[in-house]
Write a protein that holds these residues in place. Sequence first.
Motif, mmCIF file in Angstrom:
data_model
loop_
_atom_site.group_PDB
_atom_site.id
_atom_site.type_symbol
_atom_site.label_atom_id
_atom_site.label_comp_id
_atom_site.label_asym_id
_atom_site.label_seq_id
_atom_site.Cartn_x
_atom_site.Cartn_y
_atom_site.Cartn_z
ATOM 1 N N ALA A 117 0.859 -1.325 -0.026
ATOM 2 C CA ALA A 117 0.054 -0.011 0.031
ATOM 3 C C ALA A 117 0.785 1.282 0.103
ATOM 4 N N GLY A 118 0.295 2.134 -0.723
ATOM 5 C CA GLY A 118 0.989 3.733 -0.574
ATOM 6 C C GLY A 118 0.234 4.656 0.507
ATOM 7 N N ARG A 119 0.751 5.754 0.613
ATOM 8 C CA ARG A 119 0.257 6.936 1.583
ATOM 9 C C ARG A 119 -0.663 7.568 0.630
ATOM 10 N N SER A 120 -1.593 8.352 1.423
ATOM 11 C CA SER A 120 -2.332 9.509 0.737
ATOM 12 C C SER A 120 -1.570 10.760 0.266
ATOM 13 N N ASP A 121 -0.358 10.969 0.744
ATOM 14 C CA ASP A 121 0.439 12.154 0.443
ATOM 15 C C ASP A 121 1.432 11.649 -0.547
ATOM 16 N N ASP A 122 1.609 10.357 -0.811
ATOM 17 C CA ASP A 122 2.862 10.015 -1.674
ATOM 18 C C ASP A 122 2.254 8.477 -1.986
ATOM 19 N N ILE A 123 1.319 8.307 -3.019
ATOM 20 C CA ILE A 123 0.981 7.138 -3.379
ATOM 21 C C ILE A 123 2.000 6.286 -3.954
ATOM 22 N N TRP A 124 3.067 6.669 -4.291
ATOM 23 C CA TRP A 124 4.153 5.803 -4.508
ATOM 24 C C TRP A 124 5.201 5.316 -3.609
ATOM 25 N N ARG A 125 4.842 5.748 -2.328
ATOM 26 C CA ARG A 125 5.581 5.408 -1.147
ATOM 27 C C ARG A 125 5.160 3.960 -0.677
ATOM 28 N N ILE A 126 5.281 3.014 -1.410
ATOM 29 C CA ILE A 126 4.643 1.629 -1.295
ATOM 30 C C ILE A 126 5.624 0.899 -0.316
ATOM 31 N N ARG A 127 4.657 0.166 0.468
ATOM 32 C CA ARG A 127 5.561 -0.459 1.811
ATOM 33 C C ARG A 127 4.652 -1.723 1.830
#
Length: 478
Positions: A117-127
């Motif tokens: 999943a990514g973050r709402s403020d950075d959808i490409w911060r996938i973890r």
Amino acid sequence: MKAFHRVAVLMLAAVTCLIGMPVPHAAASPAVRYTNPIAERRADPHIFKHADGFYYFTATVPEYDRIVLRRATTIQGLSSAPETVIWRKHSSGEMAAHIWAPEIHFINGKWYVYFAAGRSDDIWRIRMYVLESSSANPLTGSWTERGRITTPWDTFSLDASTFVNNGVRYLLWAQQEPGISTNSNVYIARMGANPWTITGSVTRLVVPTLAWETRGFKVAEGPAVLQRNGKIFLTYSASATDANYCLGMLTASASANPLTASSWTKSPTPIFTTNEATGQYGPGHNSFTVSEDGLSDVMVYHDRNYRDINGDPLNDPNRRTRVQKVYYKSDGTPDFGIPVPDGPTPVRLRSYNLPDRFVRHWEYRAKLEPAVSPLADSQFKLVTGLTGSGTVSLESTNFPGYFLRHRNLELWVERNDGGTQFRDDASFSQRPGLAASAAVSFESINRPGSYVRHSNGLLNLQAVTDAQGRADATFVLE
């Protein structure tokens, strides 16, 4: 004695399914037939067969906003099984975007779903993250967020999977490692005190460097494990998620240390790729399950049925979940063949009296040979006969539209010309095997009393008048 052996294999399959050990295969496993696709608009598919008799299916949805789950007692039943949303993305912060590649596993009496999943403020911060449920039925039970899987680097990471070898549980995943100019590599580590924690050293297994791994993007992702014949086969997906997407494979001995990179051998060529003849593009992100009788391995994967995509392939919603049987070469390594055409999955016709040999086409002539390569030359779709119901026709897998037909009493694989003569020559009555009722024989509809049989390595249409003929005209479907 044969009946006893089959019962013993089935009993052992049931026991090993319960305790998570690999299921030993007989020399030949029966045909398993499904109809593809299993599910439209479902990518990164994962199917898990549980000891409760159900198959559990999860996959990425094109909206990337939730995790869904289905279950059925058969693989085909997953096509029409109701789908339950077991978790939705957060409204903000972590786990709020790009919900990707869920996998469901049953570990130490509880259900776990691994996903990215990514973050709402950075959808490409996938973890990578993990959900847990202690309910018997994971579709109706509650789920607890167990948080993020921590790795040595706080970078793009996804596609967590897990397997057990020699009593030790391992985690596999894909990640972008600092200092390596790739989009993602494949890693392995031992799992720690719980199914969301790794411990000890991390080993890099795959760095995409070959031409087929670096088309569009330098990608190695989606690791999946198949344990069979004293070996561990690790498949992974490579290149961009369009028609370039394909599968590679590593192989290690089951007795080796999987945390040692040198234990693994990388196949120099892809083992599963786009096939224009069958209309399948970008096959990848696979998983493995077993057939309903426990005797055959089944590969689960996604692809598209067209090549051209407008814009980013990740925004194209039409990846579909598909399945097909895994075959094995004489050395025990898997042969995945090609992504088969949509519709019924194909079978192989093994000779009853020469059990190491299969019907295949070679320069369009139908022959009987051992160790067929490529595999698809020996795969045929059993379809409704060209003359209509009540008969069958055998369509080539790698030459769709070509059928097994008799011509001058010889069997050939030729293109259907639409004529009445061709339809009659390519249609057969499927009979119980003339030499064994568990097998099959094929009687010509326009030459009654004549059967497809082998003679001196070639297939012909001949009358059957003795025991030798009955054996020659009997085939086992695999």
